[in-house]
Design a protein around this motif. Structure first.
Motif, PDB file in Angstrom:
ATOM      1  N   SER A   1      -5.045   5.623   1.834  1.00 43.52           N
ATOM      2  CA  SER A   1      -4.663   4.496   2.690  1.00 43.52           C
ATOM      3  C   SER A   1      -5.073   3.167   2.069  1.00 43.52           C
ATOM      4  O   SER A   1      -4.354   2.181   2.184  1.00 43.52           O
TER       5      SER A   1
ATOM      6  N   LEU B   1      -2.445   2.432  -0.686  1.00 41.18           N
ATOM      7  CA  LEU B   1      -1.138   2.017  -0.180  1.00 41.18           C
ATOM      8  C   LEU B   1      -1.189   0.637   0.466  1.00 41.18           C
ATOM      9  O   LEU B   1      -0.198  -0.092   0.456  1.00 41.18           O
ATOM     10  N   SER B   2      -2.312   0.269   1.051  1.00 46.15           N
ATOM     11  CA  SER B   2      -2.439  -1.051   1.668  1.00 46.15           C
ATOM     12  C   SER B   2      -2.927  -2.108   0.686  1.00 46.15           C
ATOM     13  O   SER B   2      -3.101  -3.262   1.073  1.00 46.15           O
TER      14      SER B   2
ATOM     15  N   THR C   1       5.252   1.642   2.017  1.00 42.49           N
ATOM     16  CA  THR C   1       4.378   1.094   3.051  1.00 42.49           C
ATOM     17  C   THR C   1       4.921  -0.227   3.591  1.00 42.49           C
ATOM     18  O   THR C   1       4.896  -0.480   4.800  1.00 42.49           O
TER      19      THR C   1
END
Length: 307
Positions: free
Chosen positions: A112, A115-116, A145
């Motif tokens: 996460s 992806l962020s 994303t």
């Protein structure tokens, strides 16, 4: 006479190259802001760094005096290897042996952050295969994303901004400007509370070494995707319910979809105003202009698109 001619010629010259002058002032202002930040950070942090260096030198000298059989070169090699492992998220402390960096919940948290584009840096791939997969995974996952967040922001904007304002305006006859302003303020308070104050209070309780300011600092660094990595939740020793804790943090800080909503509310009343933009708003505007068919694909009708 000469002064008036010179003044008029200078005025024409400035007017002719107005965009260049504005760009030059912008560059100068940005450089000055960088220098200002460097001066403040250096003046505030340098004394603390000096104290820490002195403390480490004293500890090292005391340790060598107490263990005469160990040479300074051997200690340097050992500490170098420990620090190298620590940079990869592996601790040499005995009470940290039970916490793995690559169990499922930790790997989910790492995915996460990739992806962020937050990237705390506390855990990184160790193997060449993991590094290669991280590159491929990021190339595909980051645009995916952005697409996902665009769809979510559009759908949340419809239900949280447009429809409530129009309903109150039509149901009770209040001015649309007044309703939108009150709604934007309430959304702003809710957003700041849900993503900053409430999580900071929770972190200050669950993390033994964090006070409220440090917890709030982590929330801001995470939501702004700066991701310095100096504070990472769930990495403490003997952390209770570590897997569930990591999973909750992943869900909380990877989808900050309410951030652009206050601007969307004001956009209803002032559609041509140059309102401040969050990254989510900029993303939606960019996609809506370059790929208008995307909204048809995700089920957003033209009348309810926020651009």
């Amino acid at each position: 006479m000469l002064q008036s001619l010179a003044g008029s010629s200078c005025g024409r010259l400035v007017e002719r190259h107005r965009s260049a002058w504005c760009f030059g002032l912008l560059v100068l202002g940005y450089l000055l802001y960088l220098v200002f930040g460097a001066v403040v950070f250096s003046s505030v942090e340098l004394p603390y760094e000096d104290l820490l260096r002195q403390e480490l030198r004293k500890l090292k000298r005391r340790f060598l005096e107490q263990h005469e059989c160990l040479s300074e070169a051997q200690l340097e090699r050992f500490l170098g290897r420990v620090l190298e492992a620590s940079n990869y998220g592996v601790s040499a402390l005995g009470n940290a042996s039970g916490s793995w960096n690559w169990d499922f919940t930790s790997a989910l948290f790492f995915a996460s952050t990739v992806l962020s584009t937050t990237g705390y840096g506390h855990t990184v791939p160790l193997s060449d295969g993991g590094k290669a997969f991280c590159i491929i995974y990021s190339i595909i996952g980051i645009p995916f994303t952005l697409l996902f967040l665009t769809a979510v922001v559009q759908r949340v904007t419809i239900h949280v901004t447009r429809r409530p304002v129009l309903y109150v305006h039509r149901r009770w006859g209040f001015s649309k400007q007044l309703v939108a302003l009150v709604h934007a303020v309430l959304l702003g308070v809710a957003t700041v509370s849900c993503f900053f104050f409430i999580p900071a209070a929770v972190f200050s309780v669950l993390e033994d070494d964090w006070n409220f300011l440090e917890s709030f600092y982590f929330c801001f660094i995470s939501l702004s995707t700066i991701g310095l990595g100096d504070y990472v939740p769930g990495e403490g020793y003997n952390q209770k319910f570590r897997e569930l804790y990591k999973l909750g943090i992943t869900c909380e800080y990877r989808v900050p979809v309410l951030v652009p909503c206050p601007r969307a509310t004001l956009h209803l009343v002032y559609p041509r105003a140059a309102l401040p933009r969050s990254p989510g708003c900029f993303l939606v505007d960019t996609v809506s202009v370059r790929h208008p068919s995307l909204f048809h694909w995700i089920g957003i009708p033209p009348s309810e698109r926020f651009t």
